[in-house]
Design a protein around this motif. Structure first.
Motif, PDB file in Angstrom:
ATOM      1  N   HIS A 210       0.739  -1.147   0.002  1.00 51.86           N
ATOM      2  CA  HIS A 210       0.036   0.154   0.003  1.00 51.86           C
ATOM      3  C   HIS A 210       0.784   1.196  -0.017  1.00 51.86           C
ATOM      4  CE1 HIS A 210      -3.788  -1.812   0.163  1.00 51.86           C
ATOM      5  NE2 HIS A 210      -3.824  -2.155   1.442  1.00 51.86           N
ATOM      6  N   MET A 211       1.870   1.475   0.835  1.00 52.68           N
ATOM      7  CA  MET A 211       2.894   2.360   0.937  1.00 52.68           C
ATOM      8  C   MET A 211       3.533   2.732  -0.518  1.00 52.68           C
ATOM      9  SD  MET A 211       2.760   3.683   4.129  1.00 52.68           S
ATOM     10  CE  MET A 211       2.832   2.966   5.638  1.00 52.68           C
ATOM     11  N   THR A 212       3.829   1.744  -1.225  1.00 47.47           N
ATOM     12  CA  THR A 212       4.420   1.980  -2.476  1.00 47.47           C
ATOM     13  C   THR A 212       3.650   2.374  -3.363  1.00 47.47           C
ATOM     14  OG1 THR A 212       6.037   0.038  -2.224  1.00 47.47           O
ATOM     15  CG2 THR A 212       5.724   0.658  -4.368  1.00 47.47           C
ATOM     16  N   ALA A 213       2.202   2.122  -3.441  1.00 53.76           N
ATOM     17  CA  ALA A 213       1.044   2.534  -4.303  1.00 53.76           C
ATOM     18  C   ALA A 213       0.804   4.198  -3.945  1.00 53.76           C
ATOM     19  CB  ALA A 213       0.043   1.664  -4.298  1.00 53.76           C
ATOM     20  N   ILE A 214       0.838   4.359  -2.602  1.00 52.77           N
ATOM     21  CA  ILE A 214       0.418   5.760  -2.029  1.00 52.77           C
ATOM     22  C   ILE A 214       1.601   6.694  -2.616  1.00 52.77           C
ATOM     23  CG2 ILE A 214       0.287   7.123  -0.116  1.00 52.77           C
ATOM     24  CD1 ILE A 214      -0.811   4.699   1.406  1.00 52.77           C
ATOM     25  N   PHE A 215       2.817   6.227  -2.332  1.00 51.05           N
ATOM     26  CA  PHE A 215       3.778   7.211  -2.730  1.00 51.05           C
ATOM     27  C   PHE A 215       3.789   7.604  -4.245  1.00 51.05           C
ATOM     28  CE2 PHE A 215       6.756   5.401   1.041  1.00 51.05           C
ATOM     29  CZ  PHE A 215       5.847   6.062   1.977  1.00 51.05           C
ATOM     30  N   ARG A 216       3.721   6.514  -4.921  1.00 52.88           N
ATOM     31  CA  ARG A 216       3.691   6.408  -6.408  1.00 52.88           C
ATOM     32  C   ARG A 216       2.385   7.465  -6.891  1.00 52.88           C
ATOM     33  NH1 ARG A 216       0.509   3.970  -9.768  1.00 52.88           N
ATOM     34  NH2 ARG A 216      -0.073   2.108  -8.269  1.00 52.88           N
ATOM     35  N   LYS A 217       1.296   7.366  -6.206  1.00 54.21           N
ATOM     36  CA  LYS A 217       0.042   8.120  -6.550  1.00 54.21           C
ATOM     37  C   LYS A 217       0.153   9.543  -6.056  1.00 54.21           C
ATOM     38  CE  LYS A 217      -3.336   4.278  -6.894  1.00 54.21           C
ATOM     39  NZ  LYS A 217      -4.391   3.782  -6.279  1.00 54.21           N
ATOM     40  N   LEU A 218       0.910   9.760  -5.072  1.00 50.86           N
ATOM     41  CA  LEU A 218       1.054  11.160  -4.336  1.00 50.86           C
ATOM     42  C   LEU A 218       2.353  11.874  -4.886  1.00 50.86           C
ATOM     43  CD1 LEU A 218       0.118  10.601  -0.593  1.00 50.86           C
ATOM     44  CD2 LEU A 218      -1.551  11.333  -2.398  1.00 50.86           C
ATOM     45  N   GLY A 219       3.165  10.917  -5.734  1.00 47.20           N
ATOM     46  CA  GLY A 219       4.310  11.696  -6.334  1.00 47.20           C
ATOM     47  C   GLY A 219       5.311  11.946  -5.396  1.00 47.20           C
TER      48      GLY A 219
ATOM     49  N   THR B  81       7.437  10.832   5.304  1.00 48.15           N
ATOM     50  CA  THR B  81       7.447  12.275   5.634  1.00 48.15           C
ATOM     51  C   THR B  81       6.821  13.216   4.742  1.00 48.15           C
ATOM     52  OG1 THR B  81       9.406  11.963   7.067  1.00 48.15           O
ATOM     53  CG2 THR B  81       8.595  14.182   6.519  1.00 48.15           C
ATOM     54  N   GLN B  82       7.226  12.965   3.270  1.00 49.27           N
ATOM     55  CA  GLN B  82       6.627  13.926   2.380  1.00 49.27           C
ATOM     56  C   GLN B  82       5.218  13.478   2.355  1.00 49.27           C
ATOM     57  OE1 GLN B  82       8.957  13.104  -1.273  1.00 49.27           O
ATOM     58  NE2 GLN B  82      10.753  14.326  -0.467  1.00 49.27           N
ATOM     59  N   ALA B  83       4.839  12.173   2.323  1.00 43.73           N
ATOM     60  CA  ALA B  83       3.258  11.826   2.205  1.00 43.73           C
ATOM     61  C   ALA B  83       2.446  12.575   3.377  1.00 43.73           C
ATOM     62  CB  ALA B  83       3.179  10.278   2.255  1.00 43.73           C
ATOM     63  N   VAL B  84       3.096  12.525   4.463  1.00 43.75           N
ATOM     64  CA  VAL B  84       2.292  13.020   5.492  1.00 43.75           C
ATOM     65  C   VAL B  84       2.149  14.777   5.588  1.00 43.75           C
ATOM     66  CG1 VAL B  84       2.527  13.559   8.110  1.00 43.75           C
ATOM     67  CG2 VAL B  84       2.935  11.349   7.416  1.00 43.75           C
TER      68      VAL B  84
END
Length: 211
Positions: free
Chosen positions: A184-193, A198-201
């Motif tokens: 899920h984390m990998t997909a989240i990082f990819r979708k959010l760019g 830390t960058q996601a938060v």
């Protein structure tokens, strides 16, 4: 207005929820009114009630995380008219609400007459926003699109990440394996760019309302 409408009031303050309940009854005779006090209870209710005509949403309630709750609701229920009713009345907040797909914004400071008028306008199919807001920012629209691209489960993981939970804690809470959370984390990082947690938060916090 005598038509039978199903309207959901989502607010975590019982006193305001009750006041809004009374106002809606005055505006719309015979309305079927339902209530929720958190994002989780709201999502559960919407799953059980497919024919909701209008959602009156407070931005600040458990699980909502400011604007991101609105984005998630728009993502999961694209045809549901959502009107935000909030005490955060700054033009920048209202512009964000509009850009994130809400059908209207009603300040919590509105008197009974203004509230009833706004509700009737919305149910007649007319959006209701305060005048003089100006245009929406391209940055806000881009951020909205990225958050909206997440699945409901990915969004939940992101919110738990924002709360400071570790992968193994998130896995435990969602009753899945740690490997699933990493995927899920990998997909989240990819979708959010973004490249890391830390960058996601930080990205999610950009959607929070100022205190």
């Amino acid at each position: 207005m005598d038509a039978q409408y199903t309207i959901v009031i989502a607010d975590d303050h019982p006193l305001f929820r009750n006041a809004l309940f009374q106002s809606v009854h005055l505006a719309i005779s015979g309305a079927n009114l339902l209530e929720a006090d958190s994002l989780d209870s709201l999502l559960t209710l919407l799953d059980k009630e497919p024919d909701v005509d209008l959602l009156l949403l407070d931005l600040k309630m458990p699980g909502a995380n400011g604007m991101s709750g609105l984005i998630q609701l728009r993502n999961q229920y694209p045809d549901l008219p959502i009107v935000v009713i909030s005490a955060s009345e700054e033009p920048s907040v209202i512009r964000q609400v509009r850009s994130h797909g809400a059908f209207g914004f009603i300040p919590k400071s509105s008197d009974m007459r203004a509230l009833i008028g706004a509700l009737n306008q919305v149910l007649d199919g007319e959006p209701v926003f305060p005048e003089g807001l100006g245009e929406d920012s391209d940055d806000v629209s881009d951020l909205t699109d990225r958050i909206a691209a997440l699945t409901p489960q990915q969004y939940k993981v992101l919110c738990m990440l924002s709360d400071g939970l570790l992968n193994k804690q998130i896995a435990y809470e969602l009753n899945v394996s740690e490997a699933t959370i990493k995927a899920h984390m990998t997909a989240i990082f990819r979708k959010l760019g973004v490249k890391n947690r830390t960058q996601a938060v930080i990205l999610l916090q950009q959607l929070d309302l100022a205190p």
